[in-house]
Design an enzyme around this catalytic site. Structure first.
Site, PDB file in Angstrom:
ATOM      1  N   THR A   1       0.828  -1.207   0.000  1.00  0.00           N
ATOM      2  CA  THR A   1       0.000   0.000   0.000  1.00  0.00           C
ATOM      3  C   THR A   1       0.864   1.259   0.000  1.00  0.00           C
ATOM      4  O   THR A   1       0.650   2.174  -0.800  1.00  0.00           O
ATOM      5  CB  THR A   1      -0.952  -0.018   1.214  1.00  0.00           C
ATOM      6  OG1 THR A   1      -1.925  -1.056   1.007  1.00  0.00           O
ATOM      7  CG2 THR A   1      -1.676   1.301   1.385  1.00  0.00           C
TER       8      THR A   1
ATOM      9  N   ASN B   1      -6.191  -9.559  -7.375  1.00  0.00           N
ATOM     10  CA  ASN B   1      -6.206 -10.268  -6.092  1.00  0.00           C
ATOM     11  C   ASN B   1      -7.498 -11.015  -5.837  1.00  0.00           C
ATOM     12  O   ASN B   1      -7.536 -11.945  -5.047  1.00  0.00           O
ATOM     13  CB  ASN B   1      -5.937  -9.300  -4.935  1.00  0.00           C
ATOM     14  CG  ASN B   1      -6.890  -8.123  -4.906  1.00  0.00           C
ATOM     15  OD1 ASN B   1      -7.187  -7.542  -5.956  1.00  0.00           O
ATOM     16  ND2 ASN B   1      -7.372  -7.758  -3.740  1.00  0.00           N
TER      17      ASN B   1
ATOM     18  N   GLN C   1       0.401  -9.879  -5.707  1.00  0.00           N
ATOM     19  CA  GLN C   1      -0.053 -11.276  -5.773  1.00  0.00           C
ATOM     20  C   GLN C   1       0.877 -12.177  -6.589  1.00  0.00           C
ATOM     21  O   GLN C   1       0.682 -13.396  -6.602  1.00  0.00           O
ATOM     22  CB  GLN C   1      -1.474 -11.347  -6.365  1.00  0.00           C
ATOM     23  CG  GLN C   1      -2.544 -10.689  -5.504  1.00  0.00           C
ATOM     24  CD  GLN C   1      -2.817 -11.424  -4.188  1.00  0.00           C
ATOM     25  OE1 GLN C   1      -2.452 -12.582  -4.006  1.00  0.00           O
ATOM     26  NE2 GLN C   1      -3.435 -10.717  -3.256  1.00  0.00           N
TER      27      GLN C   1
ATOM     28  N   SER D   1       4.850  -7.045  -1.456  1.00  0.00           N
ATOM     29  CA  SER D   1       4.488  -7.136  -0.038  1.00  0.00           C
ATOM     30  C   SER D   1       4.847  -8.516   0.489  1.00  0.00           C
ATOM     31  O   SER D   1       4.419  -9.529  -0.064  1.00  0.00           O
ATOM     32  CB  SER D   1       2.982  -6.895   0.098  1.00  0.00           C
ATOM     33  OG  SER D   1       2.567  -7.146   1.414  1.00  0.00           O
TER      34      SER D   1
ATOM     35  N   CYS E   1      -9.341  -7.031   2.277  1.00  0.00           N
ATOM     36  CA  CYS E   1      -9.419  -5.618   2.604  1.00  0.00           C
ATOM     37  C   CYS E   1     -10.843  -5.098   2.511  1.00  0.00           C
ATOM     38  O   CYS E   1     -11.182  -4.098   3.101  1.00  0.00           O
ATOM     39  CB  CYS E   1      -8.516  -4.817   1.692  1.00  0.00           C
ATOM     40  SG  CYS E   1      -6.830  -5.407   1.715  1.00  0.00           S
TER      41      CYS E   1
END
Lengths: 374, 374
Positions: B72, B152, B180, B200, B327
């Protein structure tokens, strides 16, 4: 050789109990806190429990604590988004703030979104409160005051009660960088009118990469990290669950042990001062060692050819200390704090910052080595 | 009851070897990487070694990898600072992007700093490349294209080579959210002309709260988090050392085991599809299950009274899956991705996302339970 670590304002070792809490979370609690299944709900519950544990220590509402990646993100968020979201057109700060505040102010200034003023500080780093009142009285715009609670390099403390009252009386918002004082001094947010506050776990024996921002319920800003609905739509990004757990544990430990740690650290730091004065001619201090943060002693040594190599020689003798803050020492520029307080000085600064594991024997060794070096 | 975790696109459990590398760092490596003493230098060396380990996996320069608090922050930094620092006046994205991209674009749009266009996607979530070419050809401003590598929620893959070439041919910058796919597909940044990329750790069996941004050496943006001189003046804040170490270890493990894990996950996922088709009438898929990400199967069940409670019933049966992305699932809003692909559908979506620890027995149990429920 066992090393002597006297750079606890740069960072602190993780407390074994904090590590234990993190390891448990890392093995048993891997869900995404935004997922609605059992693993997700467990992770969510852990995070909300940690938020409550932190809010309890600071006597604020759980709805006022938001997790960030550290103090830097917290101060960026507060400063930039107060301007963008709350109509702040003027920020008053000091030249001694941490770079995360000063460089955020540079960005704001560059964007033209707000005017920046700096309050005068004296030779000890104390903020001139009369000047602060004058700046506030002269301001026509909505104003935010951003002043750190304790200076990270010299330890000088801000009278939080008084400054927050001055801000309140003048209708100004008040942000304080408490990265050096959270866990070292009691902070009661129910009693002190603070708008925003930044904290960082790794300064109080918690992990790196996690911190929080306190945002008083009256001052709703928008996210700085846009993304998912995490942190009640205030900060996107999957939560650093292990870091959050470690931070909550570290903060509780810090406040449970506050008096004992404070007494021990202060005694040792004062002992260091006395021994230095007795053994090294011409020693002075930066900041306000009597009234300042008990963990910090910023020592000013007389100009000497060996002074340039002082930190390196200390390091070679197994002693870790700092020239200024860690954030500036790495790139070998002079401290902007000491430089501002003593612009023409050619003396050499060493910041010693202690923790509750340091011993009298360590201090004796440090003084003995310093005496040899100078 | 041992639970069955099929929500690996939301987050993955930490690999035991990753945990081990982190625990070692948390106990033995506590210096501030910006400090110049032994503890600081050790921490700095560990971080730079981790940066090299990550750069090696992606075949880019170590100077192009910057650590962030996650995907993010990486996408916020790229999108907002490309506009501010590189003169980007136009961003082309898709309606299926992650909220960290879409909501950053909302912020940019609100500030008036750049124009936002959305490329058309087909019912499988595939980007209309002709439309992308048209949008690029019609743009007069410096343009950034931001498209995720794998969706995602439904797993649809972007042809990275082709899109990056289209951007290059049209003089546009190209940012891709690879959250991803990093660790699941080989990505050779020396061969593909990508400007920016976000990753991430917790999506590839690393820890939460840490990620990175790749910034091609030609596209120097300024920091998003203003502060100290960390990350070569590109990202203020004391580095999340343990997270960085864990991320490097996880990425190496992901690529060392890539083929074996990929084969196993794909076989199981395809087995899940076949078993569902054989046992649950009217099953369909969202996205592009044949050509899409091998770990994701977004299943569309026919409208049924029991469909509303499907995720909850799965959870009660010990099975963790997701309705959309983690999320959004937490706040119980419909998926913006499935909603865009099938706007009038009243069918029920369950996203299964697998890892290499899942077994055939688990899949059999899931299908048996689903059959009972529907």
């Amino acid at each position: 050789m066992k090393r002597i670590y006297l750079d606890n304002s740069a960072t602190t070792p993780i407390d074994p109990l904090v590590l234990e809490s993190m390891t448990t979370a890392m093995t048993e609690n891997y869900g995404n806190p935004s997922s609605i299944h059992a693993e997700g709900r467990k992770a969510r519950a852990t995070i909300e429990e940690a938020r409550k544990r932190i809010a309890n220590q600071l006597n604020c509402s759980i709805g006022e604590i938001f997790f960030t990646s550290g103090g830097t993100e917290a101060s960026n968020m507060v400063l930039k988004n107060s301007v963008r979201d709350l109509g702040v057109g003027h920020i008053i700060s000091s030249p001694l703030e941490h770079h995360c505040v000063l460089h955020s102010l540079d960005s704001i200034k560059e964007s033209g979104a707000a005017r920046i003023s700096f309050v005068k500080v004296d030779r000890e780093g104390k903020v001139d409160l009369d000047h602060l009142r004058e700046l506030l009285a002269a301001a026509n715009e909505k104003t935010l005051v951003s002043l750190m609670h304790a200076n990270n390099e010299v330890g000088t403390l801000l009278p939080l009660d008084e400054v927050s009252k001055i801000c309140q009386d003048n209708g100004a918002l008040f942000h304080t960088d408490t990265v050096q004082t959270i866990g070292y001094y009691p902070i009661d947010l129910d009693k002190i009118p603070i708008s925003f506050l930044a904290g960082s776990a790794h300064k109080f024996y918690g992990p790196k990469g996690i911190g929080f921002v306190y945002i008083n319920g009256d001052n709703i800003i928008k996210p700085y990290l846009d993304g998912g609905a995490q942190e009640r739509n205030m900060r996107g990004g999957t939560e650093n669950l292990y870091g959050i757990v470690g931070m909550a544990t570290a903060l509780e430990l810090a406040y449970v042990n506050l008096e004992a740690r404070q007494k021990q650290i202060r005694l040792l730091r004062d002992y260091l001062g006395v021994q230095l004065e007795n053994n090294v001619p011409g020693v002075e201090y930066n900041g306000d060692p009597i009234g300042g943060h008990y963990k910090i002693l910023s020592v000013s040594f007389p100009k000497s050819p060996k002074g340039e190599m002082l930190l390196m020689n200390l390091d070679m003798a197994g002693i870790s200390a700092s020239g200024g803050s860690a954030c500036s020492s790495g790139i070998d520029v002079g401290s902007h704090v000491v430089g501002h307080l003593h612009p023409d000085s050619e003396r050499h600064t060493v910041r010693f910052s202690l923790n509750h594991h340091n011993t009298k024997e360590e201090i004796d060794y440090v003084v003995k080595e310093l005496k040899k070096m100078l």
